[in-house]
Design a protein around this motif. Structure first.
Motif, mmCIF file in Angstrom:
data_model
loop_
_atom_site.group_PDB
_atom_site.id
_atom_site.type_symbol
_atom_site.label_atom_id
_atom_site.label_comp_id
_atom_site.label_asym_id
_atom_site.label_seq_id
_atom_site.Cartn_x
_atom_site.Cartn_y
_atom_site.Cartn_z
ATOM 1 N N PRO A 19 52.601 -21.297 6.424
ATOM 2 C CA PRO A 19 53.639 -21.164 6.609
ATOM 3 C C PRO A 19 54.298 -20.545 6.632
ATOM 4 O O PRO A 19 54.312 -18.651 6.285
ATOM 5 C CB PRO A 19 53.697 -21.643 4.831
ATOM 6 C CG PRO A 19 52.632 -22.299 4.067
ATOM 7 C CD PRO A 19 51.750 -21.500 4.719
ATOM 8 N N ALA A 20 54.988 -20.130 7.040
ATOM 9 C CA ALA A 20 56.352 -19.211 7.875
ATOM 10 C C ALA A 20 56.492 -18.247 6.880
ATOM 11 O O ALA A 20 56.642 -17.131 6.996
ATOM 12 C CB ALA A 20 57.203 -20.031 9.316
ATOM 13 N N LYS A 21 57.026 -18.382 5.823
ATOM 14 C CA LYS A 21 57.820 -18.168 5.021
ATOM 15 C C LYS A 21 56.505 -16.466 4.316
ATOM 16 O O LYS A 21 57.032 -16.070 3.620
ATOM 17 C CB LYS A 21 58.519 -18.677 3.928
ATOM 18 C CG LYS A 21 59.777 -19.060 4.785
ATOM 19 C CD LYS A 21 60.844 -19.383 3.651
ATOM 20 C CE LYS A 21 61.612 -20.632 4.193
ATOM 21 N NZ LYS A 21 62.797 -21.279 3.222
ATOM 22 N N SER A 22 55.396 -17.624 4.209
ATOM 23 C CA SER A 22 54.282 -16.793 3.324
ATOM 24 C C SER A 22 53.734 -15.543 4.076
ATOM 25 O O SER A 22 53.632 -15.144 5.252
ATOM 26 C CB SER A 22 53.167 -17.752 3.392
ATOM 27 O OG SER A 22 51.799 -16.986 2.453
ATOM 28 N N MET A 23 53.466 -14.663 3.281
ATOM 29 C CA MET A 23 52.864 -13.002 3.537
ATOM 30 C C MET A 23 51.927 -13.150 2.809
ATOM 31 O O MET A 23 51.289 -12.256 3.723
ATOM 32 C CB MET A 23 54.091 -12.315 2.867
ATOM 33 C CG MET A 23 55.982 -12.331 2.686
ATOM 34 S SD MET A 23 56.349 -11.265 2.270
ATOM 35 C CE MET A 23 55.757 -9.481 2.400
ATOM 36 N N MET A 24 51.673 -13.900 2.924
ATOM 37 C CA MET A 24 49.831 -14.005 2.257
ATOM 38 C C MET A 24 49.226 -13.717 3.610
ATOM 39 O O MET A 24 49.160 -14.056 4.755
ATOM 40 C CB MET A 24 49.408 -14.958 1.374
ATOM 41 C CG MET A 24 47.447 -14.931 1.070
ATOM 42 S SD MET A 24 47.705 -15.473 -0.081
ATOM 43 C CE MET A 24 45.914 -15.822 -0.178
ATOM 44 N N ARG A 25 48.188 -12.828 3.555
ATOM 45 C CA ARG A 25 47.221 -12.503 4.494
ATOM 46 C C ARG A 25 45.759 -12.029 4.086
ATOM 47 O O ARG A 25 45.897 -11.568 3.360
ATOM 48 C CB ARG A 25 47.261 -11.523 5.115
ATOM 49 C CG ARG A 25 48.773 -11.925 6.364
ATOM 50 C CD ARG A 25 48.711 -12.708 7.297
ATOM 51 N NE ARG A 25 49.545 -13.105 8.257
ATOM 52 C CZ ARG A 25 51.021 -14.145 7.947
ATOM 53 N NH1 ARG A 25 50.810 -14.430 6.421
ATOM 54 N NH2 ARG A 25 51.941 -14.418 8.736
ATOM 55 N N PRO A 26 44.508 -12.739 4.844
ATOM 56 C CA PRO A 26 43.646 -12.277 4.742
ATOM 57 C C PRO A 26 43.074 -10.005 4.092
ATOM 58 O O PRO A 26 44.220 -10.001 5.000
ATOM 59 C CB PRO A 26 42.679 -12.591 5.667
ATOM 60 C CG PRO A 26 43.011 -13.884 6.411
ATOM 61 C CD PRO A 26 45.061 -13.121 6.274
ATOM 62 N N PRO A 27 42.438 -9.798 3.611
ATOM 63 C CA PRO A 27 41.617 -10.409 3.140
ATOM 64 C C PRO A 27 42.081 -11.543 1.905
ATOM 65 O O PRO A 27 42.291 -10.621 1.385
ATOM 66 C CB PRO A 27 40.068 -9.504 2.556
ATOM 67 C CG PRO A 27 41.069 -8.933 2.260
ATOM 68 C CD PRO A 27 42.557 -8.920 3.492
ATOM 69 N N SER A 28 40.787 -12.773 1.835
ATOM 70 C CA SER A 28 40.952 -13.962 0.653
ATOM 71 C C SER A 28 39.573 -14.162 -0.008
ATOM 72 O O SER A 28 38.721 -13.818 0.774
ATOM 73 C CB SER A 28 42.109 -15.053 0.845
ATOM 74 O OG SER A 28 43.076 -14.218 1.151
ATOM 75 N N ILE A 29 39.361 -14.358 -1.310
ATOM 76 C CA ILE A 29 38.773 -15.097 -1.599
ATOM 77 C C ILE A 29 38.453 -16.270 -1.512
ATOM 78 O O ILE A 29 39.755 -17.274 -2.155
ATOM 79 C CB ILE A 29 39.137 -14.986 -2.709
ATOM 80 C CG1 ILE A 29 38.691 -13.243 -2.981
ATOM 81 C CG2 ILE A 29 37.239 -15.198 -3.818
ATOM 82 C CD1 ILE A 29 38.983 -12.307 -4.443
ATOM 83 N N PHE A 30 37.285 -17.305 -1.312
ATOM 84 C CA PHE A 30 36.966 -19.032 -1.152
ATOM 85 C C PHE A 30 36.313 -18.907 -2.454
ATOM 86 O O PHE A 30 35.188 -18.205 -3.132
ATOM 87 C CB PHE A 30 36.079 -19.014 -0.148
ATOM 88 C CG PHE A 30 36.109 -20.586 -0.210
ATOM 89 C CD1 PHE A 30 35.054 -21.237 -0.838
ATOM 90 C CD2 PHE A 30 36.597 -21.100 0.843
ATOM 91 C CE1 PHE A 30 35.434 -22.842 -0.900
ATOM 92 C CE2 PHE A 30 36.549 -22.591 1.196
ATOM 93 C CZ PHE A 30 35.686 -23.476 0.374
ATOM 94 N N LEU A 31 36.566 -19.513 -3.626
ATOM 95 C CA LEU A 31 36.612 -19.808 -4.996
ATOM 96 C C LEU A 31 35.637 -21.251 -5.024
ATOM 97 O O LEU A 31 36.256 -22.067 -4.908
ATOM 98 C CB LEU A 31 37.225 -19.350 -5.994
ATOM 99 C CG LEU A 31 37.072 -20.065 -7.222
ATOM 100 C CD1 LEU A 31 36.145 -18.594 -8.379
ATOM 101 C CD2 LEU A 31 38.353 -19.995 -8.859
#
Length: 523
Positions: A19-31
């Motif tokens: 989403p445009a408002k989200s600041m989350m960016r990789p690196p990220s975890i797949f659980l």
């Protein structure tokens, strides 16, 4: 797991589907959360607790889950939020752990077991009546007495449901399942029909127990967009693995994988679209419908059949087929179909770690001259699960070698690690804990949770000591002692080594009366 150095975890890539408002960016975890009933759910809880304490849980962007793991994943999704300043996910952790552990202490099979026992008694009463009519039984008072016992069980169930206000229902249409505003049950004509079905249909009663205790009538479409939650099941109609997600149900083929990857859910405004009234409890019940023990879950929505589902562990007990499909169809190597097309990114661009949490147990070697048909059926089922664990190990090597995404497996099979100081030696009894949805004791919850908690700490300290430095918002947190693993307000429990060993020695017995006899009399 692989000697080859993985790609730089700090490599950042935009993911247009956020989403445009989200600041989350990789690196990220797949659980990935495996199946294994409430045993696995409690083990998952211990792993998640340590990830939450060090701040890694906020970097999980997708969770794939099966059976017992589906209970944990779906419940955790209800308490998710986003920290816009840090750009990571946050959770109402205290509320989540209280509800999950209370569910583990109460179990999810009590009501259904009472109803099944009542039906079994009715069958015995019917046979006794038949024998009496043909003169094979001379005791005339036995059939009505047995029937009365079954009726007493049934009346106890009805009374329990009335006390729990099961005749009410949570409205499907509500503002948000994640709102702090309480959703009050309502009474309607539909409530009466539901209540009657709960009294007479065990499979429906199991779904409504999940609804009443965990999900409160939440539709599947109310799952959060991020972090994404995928629940695995197997459709008996076509024999394929199906995935429940925010957008409905998808198969793990080219088209279905694209829907999952792009999280296509924006068409819910159309009333003609299927999946509109599919509930989260139904999806979890379908993912945990263990064959032979539970009836397959037949789902319909908007008058159309969606399928007849059984436990996802039949095909994928470790919930690893989804990242495998993503790495095959989305990864931009070898001319794959969905390479970097508009609106999407490569699997390796947004995934810095695949973490598999396995709550299953190893197959114990036995020596027999022959196996009976019934025992061999159970043995074959265990062998299938054991083979899936072996396949997951191979997949972990393949991820690191071919996709350049590091992969780690945290398994209950490893047993209690050495760093779990102060815990009695439970290696032998840990492998015998029942796979079940009935109630667990405080000691059983503590041992299973602490095993997962300590294994995550081992991963962070020994296998990947620099992992925390690659993520924002992470922190060092004191490693808890064994007697501090459960919340204080959950109640007191005896954490002495003798009490733990006595409690766990009989944890493999499936029936509560047999466990009580063993712990009380040592039989």
């Amino acid at each position: 797991m692989c000697s080859k150095k993985p790609r730089d975890l700090l490599e950042i890539a935009e993911w247009p589907t956020f989403p445009a408002k989200s600041m989350m960016r990789p690196p990220s975890i797949f659980l990935c959360l495996s199946g294994g009933g409430l045993r696995a759910a409690i083990f998952h809880y211990g792993c998640l607790k340590r990830l939450q304490e060090v701040g890694l849980l906020g970097h999980v962007y997708t969770t794939s889950a099966t059976s017992g793991g589906a209970i944990t994943a779906a419940l955790l999704a209800q308490y998710s939020d986003v920290d816009e300043e840090m750009g990571i996910w946050t959770y109402k952790w205290e509320e989540f752990e209280q509800l999950l552990l209370h569910t583990a202490l109460r179990g999810l099979l009590g009501r259904t077991t009472v109803l099944v026992i009542a039906y079994l008694i009715y069958i015995v009463a019917s046979l006794a009546t038949l024998f009496f009519m043909f003169g094979w039984l001379n005791v005339g008072w036995l059939p009505p007495t047995v029937f009365g016992i079954g009726l007493l069980f049934h009346l106890c169930l009805v009374g329990r449901l009335i006390l729990d206000r099961a005749y009410t229902h949570f409205p499907i249409e509500r503002r948000s399942v994640f709102s702090d505003d309480p959703v009050r049950p309502e009474i309607s004509n539909n409530s009466v029909r539901r209540f009657i079905k709960m009294i007479f249909v065990p499979s429906y009663l199991r779904v409504e127990t999940l609804n009443a205790r965990l999900f409160h009538g939440a539709p599947l479409r109310f799952l959060p967009s991020y972090p994404r939650t995928f629940l695995n099941a197997v459709d008996l109609n076509d024999g394929r693995q199906k995935v429940f997600f925010k957008g409905g149900v998808a198969a793990l083929d080219h088209t279905g994988t694209r829907r999952l990857w792009l999280d296509e859910y924006r068409w819910f405004d159309d009333d003609r679209i299927k999946y509109k009234n599919l509930t989260l409890a139904e999806a979890v019940a379908a993912s945990s419908a263990i064959p032979l023990f539970f009836r397959p879950i037949a789902l319909r929505d908007v008058g159309e059949p969606l399928g007849v589902f059984v436990d996802g562990g039949v095909a994928d007990n470790l919930a690893i087929n989804i990242p495998k499909a993503f790495s095959s169809f989305i990864h931009p190597s070898g001319g794959q179909r969905f390479q970097r097309e508009a609106g999407g990114a490569a699997f390796s661009d947004v995934t810095s770690l695949v973490l598999i949490v396995d709550g299953s147990m190893p197959l114990v070697e036995k020596t027999k001259r022959h196996w009976t048909r019934l025992l061999s059926l159970k043995r074959i089922s265990d062998a299938m699960m054991n083979q899936q664990v072996s396949d997951a190990t191979i997949t972990a090597f393949a991820f690191e070698r071919n996709v350049q995404v590091p992969t780690r497996i945290i398994s209950l099979q490893f047993g209690m690690p050495e760093r779990a100081v102060g815990v009695p030696k439970l290696q032998n009894v840990l492998g015998k804990v029942r796979t079940h949805l009935d109630s667990f004791s405080m000691q059983e919850c503590a041992v299973l949770a602490y095993c997962g908690y300590a294994l995550i700490e081992t991963l962070l300290q020994d296998e990947m000591p620099n992992l925390l430095t690659h993520y924002q918002g992470t922190r060092s947190a004191e490693f808890r002692k064994f007697n501090d693993i459960l919340p204080r307000d959950l109640g007191t429990w005896d954490s002495a080594p003798e009490a733990i060993e006595r409690e766990m020695r009989y944890a493999n017995r499936r029936f509560l009366p047999l466990r009580w006899i063993g712990r009380t009399f040592g039989i």
